[in-house]
Design an enzyme around this catalytic site. Structure first.
Site, short mmCIF file in Angstrom:
data_model
loop_
_atom_site.label_atom_id
_atom_site.label_comp_id
_atom_site.label_asym_id
_atom_site.label_seq_id
_atom_site.Cartn_x
_atom_site.Cartn_y
_atom_site.Cartn_z
N HIS A 60 97.20 54.99 44.17
CA HIS A 60 97.58 56.72 44.25
C HIS A 60 98.25 57.37 43.39
CE1 HIS A 60 100.79 59.12 46.06
NE2 HIS A 60 100.58 59.34 47.17
N ASP A 91 102.92 48.46 44.07
CA ASP A 91 103.11 49.55 44.84
C ASP A 91 102.65 49.34 45.97
OD1 ASP A 91 103.10 51.85 46.23
OD2 ASP A 91 101.18 53.13 44.67
N GLN A 120 102.26 51.78 51.19
CA GLN A 120 101.80 52.06 52.14
C GLN A 120 101.68 49.84 53.35
OE1 GLN A 120 99.82 53.78 53.98
NE2 GLN A 120 100.04 55.56 51.97
N LYS A 166 107.77 56.07 55.18
CA LYS A 166 106.93 55.77 55.14
C LYS A 166 107.52 54.38 56.52
CE LYS A 166 103.69 57.03 51.56
NZ LYS A 166 103.17 58.00 52.02
N CYS A 192 95.94 62.76 46.82
CA CYS A 192 96.65 61.93 45.98
C CYS A 192 96.12 60.87 44.69
CB CYS A 192 97.76 61.85 46.11
SG CYS A 192 98.95 63.12 46.76
#
Lengths: 419, 161
Positions: A133, A210, A213, A236, A376
């Site tokens: 991303h 990261d 997600q 999220k 993104c």
């Protein structure tokens, strides 16, 4: 082999009961029942989270870590409870390792501005992947511009997985940081980052995952992941917007300079010299988003009550169903792995002859909310050879019937565009 | 029963989308500008051939949705033969149309009338305007360059995107 993809509700989650906690899912959209398939962008919030926000403001609000009165102590206690819960949720050793930020993007930027600017020198290398991303690309490109470090990129293979064949030449003693997404926001690919991070650590590199997600969808354990830093976003994973988490290993955080300067993050201030507060407050300048941090606690409770393993199982089932149904359309191309064992519930596709913008506009008219665009992830779009995709993403409250609604709307789309 | 999206995707728009006009790159353009929509990744390049103050030829190389492709296609049909002032005036009127304002009585919208429906879908206005904004930018750059502004770098060739 029995075909059990058409079985009614998931065996693992009581989705019908879950949906009662999300009144927004009962809405109509353009005169059709809302089918919300964009949780990878931001999940919906259960009543428990919404009520936690109003309960906090109605009964407990005062600024945190400042007042000497009981109400301020209550607010501080609620705020710090979330820190304790998220530390446990991701397997951190101590609450000192949990920094509140605005979102995962800010968490990654914090590392780039503090650890990065202090530690990187010309010729040092940062290793990321082609499927990142922009939040895990832009801070590193900027850091390279500032420090003279060099960005290296792990490519993807034709299945949308990391292509590790050239890892030995990409990950070397020059590498100072490896920053990888654990789950692609575009293709749902779950990256097995732990062995890559283990190798990185052997070579003396620092590792960042990261988890924006992955954290909402699969169990997270910073020890198993071999990560030094981890970034995630509350919004999220059923929590409010405006709250992110940076996990950092205590030793690294202690050695890093502060990020923003102001109240809360100091120990002693004179006009000549400033000494800083201890962890985690050293990285939390100014009044934080108290109410949303407090309500994030209710989101973590909600996820824990369902169980991250059960959530994962539900998503494997609904993703398998979606892959099967969408896979039946010869005019539709799915990007990313087909094997649900190492992919999550974000599913990108293109429809032959119809731009993703038009696809999503049409689906919206059928009540189906999906994301269209580059998500993104422009470098990934280039690698996939597309300008944009349409993405459907699923979460705890989505049903096989909603996948059917998506498929029916896609068939109507083709008729509408006379293809 | 008509589909609610027929107001947006009129037949004439789909016709332009399926067979866009003016897509051949110009061999000897006088100015070329890019337009992009960073939110979705759509990109286009507008080329103009200007002879005696009039647009002699134009081309739009676009990658995008039905609305942006159709709007680009219509642009190349309508601006050919216009003076630069007329093209600017037309472009400004398209902008007004997209924002729900009165279009000048002197303007014959032709096929572009079909794009009126876009204004009811605010997120798509940018798609429809992309080529027009690039065309207006191209004329401004061409004029600044003609006026001797040394800071203006004129590009005439399309580039690979």
């Amino acid at each position: 082999m029995t075909d059990n993809t058409n079985k009614a509700p998931s065996q693992t989650l009581d989705v019908a009961r879950i949906r009662q906690d999300f009144p927004i899912l009962g809405r109509t959209m353009n005169d059709k029942p809302l089918v919300f398939l964009d949780s990878a962008a931001s999940s919906q919030k259960p009543n428990q989270v919404v009520e936690a926000i109003s309960n906090y403001y109605q009964n407990h609000h005062a600024n945190v870590h400042r007042g000497m009165y009981t109400l301020a102590a209550e607010a501080t206690d609620l705020f710090e409870t979330t820190r304790t819960k998220i530390a446990k949720f991701i397997g951190a050793a101590s609450t000192k390792e949990i920094i509140f930020t605005r979102n995962a993007t800010e968490a990654i930027n914090l590392v780039a501005y503090t650890w990065g600017e202090t530690n990187l020198k010309p010729g040092n290398e940062i290793l990321i992947s082609e499927m990142e991303h922009h939040a895990n690309i832009v801070p590193w490109v900027r850091l390279c511009e500032k420090t003279g470090a060099v960005l290296k990129v792990i490519p993807i293979d034709s299945d949308g997985r990391l292509d590790l064949t050239s890892l030995d030449s990409l990950l070397t003693t020059k590498t100072k940081l490896v920053a990888l997404s654990r789950m692609s926001n575009v293709m749902g690919t779950i990256n097995d980052v732990a062995p890559i991070f283990a190798k990185a650590r052997e070579l003396g590199a620092v590792t960042l995952v990261d988890a924006a997600q992955s954290a909402p969808h699969i169990p997270t354990d910073v020890t198993e992941l071999n990560c030094d830093f981890l970034a995630l976003s509350s919004h999220k994973m059923l929590g409010p917007t405006g709250v992110g988490i940076l996990y950092g290993r205590e030793e690294l955080l202690n050695a890093m300079p502060p990020f923003l300067g102001g109240g809360e993050m100091i120990d002693q201030v004179t006009f000549e010299k400033i000494t800083y507060n201890e962890l985690p407050h050293k990285f939390e300048a100014g009044t934080p988003d108290i109410a949303d941090v407090v309500a994030f606690s209710a989101a973590i409770d909600y996820l824990n009550d369902l169980g991250m393993d059960a959530i994962r199982q539900h998503e494997i089932e609904i993703t398998a169903y979606a892959l099967k149904k969408l896979g039946e359309f010869p005019w539709l191309t799915i990007y990313g792995p087909r094997d649900t064992n190492n992919r999550g519930a974000a599913l990108s596709f293109t429809v032959e002859g119809i731009h993703p913008h038009d696809v999503s506009q049409f689906l919206d008219s059928a009540g189906v909310a999906v994301r269209a665009g580059h998500h993104c992830a422009q470098p990934l779009m280039k690698a996939l050879g597309v300008d944009a995709t349409t993405r459907a993403s699923f979460y705890i409250y989505n049903t096989d019937a909603e996948v059917d609604s998506l498929c029916e709307a896609l068939l109507d789309l083709r008729k509408f565009f006379q293809l | 029963m008509s589909h609610p999206l027929e107001a947006l995707y009129r037949d004439i728009i789909l016709d332009h989308y399926r067979a866009p006009r003016g897509v051949e790159p110009l061999k000897c353009a006088d100015v070329c500008t890019r337009g992009s929509n960073p939110s979705c990744g759509d990109e286009l390049q507008v080329q103009l051939k200007i002879v005696d103050g009039k647009i002699a030829d134009s081309s739009v190389k676009a990658r995008g949705c039905a609305i942006s492709i159709a709007s680009s296609s219509m642009l190349t049909e309508v601006i050919e033969g216009m003076t630069l002032d007329e093209a600017v005036d037309f472009g400004e009127n398209i902008r007004k149309m997209m924002h729900g304002q009165e279009v000048s009585k002197d303007i014959d919208l032709g096929d572009l009338d079909a794009l009126k429906g876009v204004r009811n879908f605010p997120v798509r206005v940018k798609c429809a305007m992309l080529a027009w904004v690039a065309m207006l930018d191209a004329i401004r750059k061409y004029r600044d360059s003609e006026a001797g502004d040394a800071n203006i770098q004129i590009t005439t060739e399309e580039t690979e995107t």
